[in-house]
Enzyme design. Sequence first.
Site, PDB file in Angstrom:
ATOM      1  N   CYS A  33      16.953  52.173 -15.299  1.00  0.00           N
ATOM      2  CA  CYS A  33      17.239  51.127 -14.309  1.00  0.00           C
ATOM      3  C   CYS A  33      16.091  50.932 -13.333  1.00  0.00           C
ATOM      4  O   CYS A  33      16.042  49.938 -12.616  1.00  0.00           O
ATOM      5  CB  CYS A  33      18.481  51.482 -13.510  1.00  0.00           C
ATOM      6  SG  CYS A  33      19.924  51.740 -14.525  1.00  0.00           S
ATOM      7  N   ASP A  35      15.363  52.990 -10.695  1.00  0.00           N
ATOM      8  CA  ASP A  35      15.484  53.685  -9.407  1.00  0.00           C
ATOM      9  C   ASP A  35      16.105  55.055  -9.623  1.00  0.00           C
ATOM     10  O   ASP A  35      17.121  55.174 -10.291  1.00  0.00           O
ATOM     11  CB  ASP A  35      16.456  53.015  -8.418  1.00  0.00           C
ATOM     12  CG  ASP A  35      16.354  51.515  -8.353  1.00  0.00           C
ATOM     13  OD1 ASP A  35      15.462  51.036  -7.661  1.00  0.00           O
ATOM     14  OD2 ASP A  35      17.196  50.839  -8.980  1.00  0.00           O
ATOM     15  N   CYS A  58      11.631  50.712  -6.136  1.00  0.00           N
ATOM     16  CA  CYS A  58      10.967  49.639  -5.425  1.00  0.00           C
ATOM     17  C   CYS A  58      10.971  49.911  -3.913  1.00  0.00           C
ATOM     18  O   CYS A  58      11.508  50.922  -3.452  1.00  0.00           O
ATOM     19  CB  CYS A  58      11.659  48.316  -5.722  1.00  0.00           C
ATOM     20  SG  CYS A  58      13.378  48.294  -5.225  1.00  0.00           S
ATOM     21  N   CYS A 102      20.311  48.928  -4.065  1.00  0.00           N
ATOM     22  CA  CYS A 102      19.544  50.086  -3.588  1.00  0.00           C
ATOM     23  C   CYS A 102      20.298  50.801  -2.468  1.00  0.00           C
ATOM     24  O   CYS A 102      20.262  52.030  -2.376  1.00  0.00           O
ATOM     25  CB  CYS A 102      18.177  49.651  -3.074  1.00  0.00           C
ATOM     26  SG  CYS A 102      17.092  49.079  -4.377  1.00  0.00           S
TER      27      CYS A 102
END
Lengths: 153, 393
Positions: A33, A35, A58, A102
Amino acid sequence: MYTEKVMDHFMNPRNVGTIEDANGVGQVGNLKCGDIMKIFLKIENDVIVDVKFQTFGCAAAVATSSMATELIKGKTVQEALQLTNRAVVEALDDLPPMKMHCSVLAEEAVKSALADYYQRQGLDPIPIVGCTGNCDACHSDHAHDHGRSDEEE
Amino acid sequence: MDKNDFSAYVYADNAATTRLSDTALEAMLPYMTAYYGNPSSIYSFSHESRKALSAARSDVAAVLNADPSEIIFTSGGTESDNHAVVGAARANVAKGKHLITSTIEHHALLHTMKQLEKEGYSVTYVPVDGEGTVDVEALKAAVRPDTTVISIMMANNEVGTIQPIAEIGAFAKSKGILFHTDAVQAVGHIPVDVKELNVDMLSLSGHKFHGPKGVGALYLRKGVRILPLMQGGGQERGRRSGTENVAGAVGLAAALKEAASQMETEAARLKALVARLDEGILKIPYTKKTGHPTNRLPGLASYTVEFIEGESMILHLDIRGIAASTGSACSTGSLDPSHVLMAMGLTHEVAHGSLRLSLGKYSTDADVDKILAELPEVVALLRRMSPVWPGLE
Ligand SMILES: Cc1ncc(COP(=O)(O)O)c(C=O)c1O
């Protein structure tokens, strides 16, 4: 695209690193994915005396991890359990819709570390912490699993 | 640093867009102020703009070894791609509704194909190998009696691999199938001769070779009938309605002529700069070059940097005054990394750490120095905070 707060926490992340003698460690997300967040907790007398994180991801992933650690540092375990992804987003003055996952991941990383802490105490974490979202699916599914509607796709 | 002062900024994203060349700008200016007449008007004031448009068309045709009547000005690469594929598919429904393309096309092409699928066409997506070269045998095997159009890009925008267009073109010709190539990244950078390439249609875009944005062209071989996308006043001989972007066409032509005349020396210069980038970047542990090792665009360098994520890398480079790009999920606007890198067989995790540096006319040795000074620091910084970085034993 990102707020100044997000960029600040991305460029100058707080609490990066590991804790040798951590007594609660949690990792969520997966490489597929894009992360992964790992949180290390040092808990004494129910208080989080130290917290560190490592993140692959990110700018939003780094910033939410950094902010989540700031929000729980020095807090009691019970207070940390109340951390929501919303609180992380608000503390960062918002995230782009695409990046909301996130903040969910950051909340889950904290919960996952807390669950590990309870486990080490010989306690079943599920009734206390609930699902830590450490499932294999990619982000969009996390939001669905948790019944959140704040993620736009 | 002043947020809006980019005087020391290193722009290494020329595959995304380029700075307008001074020559192109100079050529354009009169057609925005002095000679702004509508080329379709009959009074003398419009002669200048009509003449300029016609000269631009001839210049573009000359560079491509085409006839001026075969050049249609458009609003850019996207429109040229849409026009070619949709127009050719629709003009040939009597023969069939099967189209062939590759898995690594630009979205201007892929999303057009997806739309045509919704409209009842069937599309075969031909795979590529690990270096991003289209599997020509698979393409040949995909042909059916109802195949009407094949569209394969000339050079890929993410990894720079150049495709065997002349070979595919000869094959398409032998089968009586229309052949389009998206040459948006190729034109102005490598030799493009429509006759040698055996293409029926070719897309190009001004802003990829130091021309203006929002203007492109479609080469349409004489005798090939496709349906127009734009209906209206019948400009471009009925093939593309809408008042012509005269200044844009003039700028595109000027930039293209300039690029063509400097191509050989410029390609050699860019290759040398890229060689320096390769040497420096591949010294960083766990980095690899992507795309074909030699058969590639001269100024485009693409890499994977393991254990870190592309968006973070790009933003750190930006803060340090360098513009680059990545195919990581965070940058594609979806949750999946670049379809090109995935089609080449890269794993998700590696594709998340992709880096593209694309140099151009205004790139210098000093730019390369700066990239080589900053990138290793950015990579080290991000790896230090990465939970998956195994460290170096
Ligand atoms: C290969 C390719 N095709 C098409 C396009 C679209 O061109 P434009 O931006 O001129 O519409 C681009 C550039 O973005 C490209 O690189």
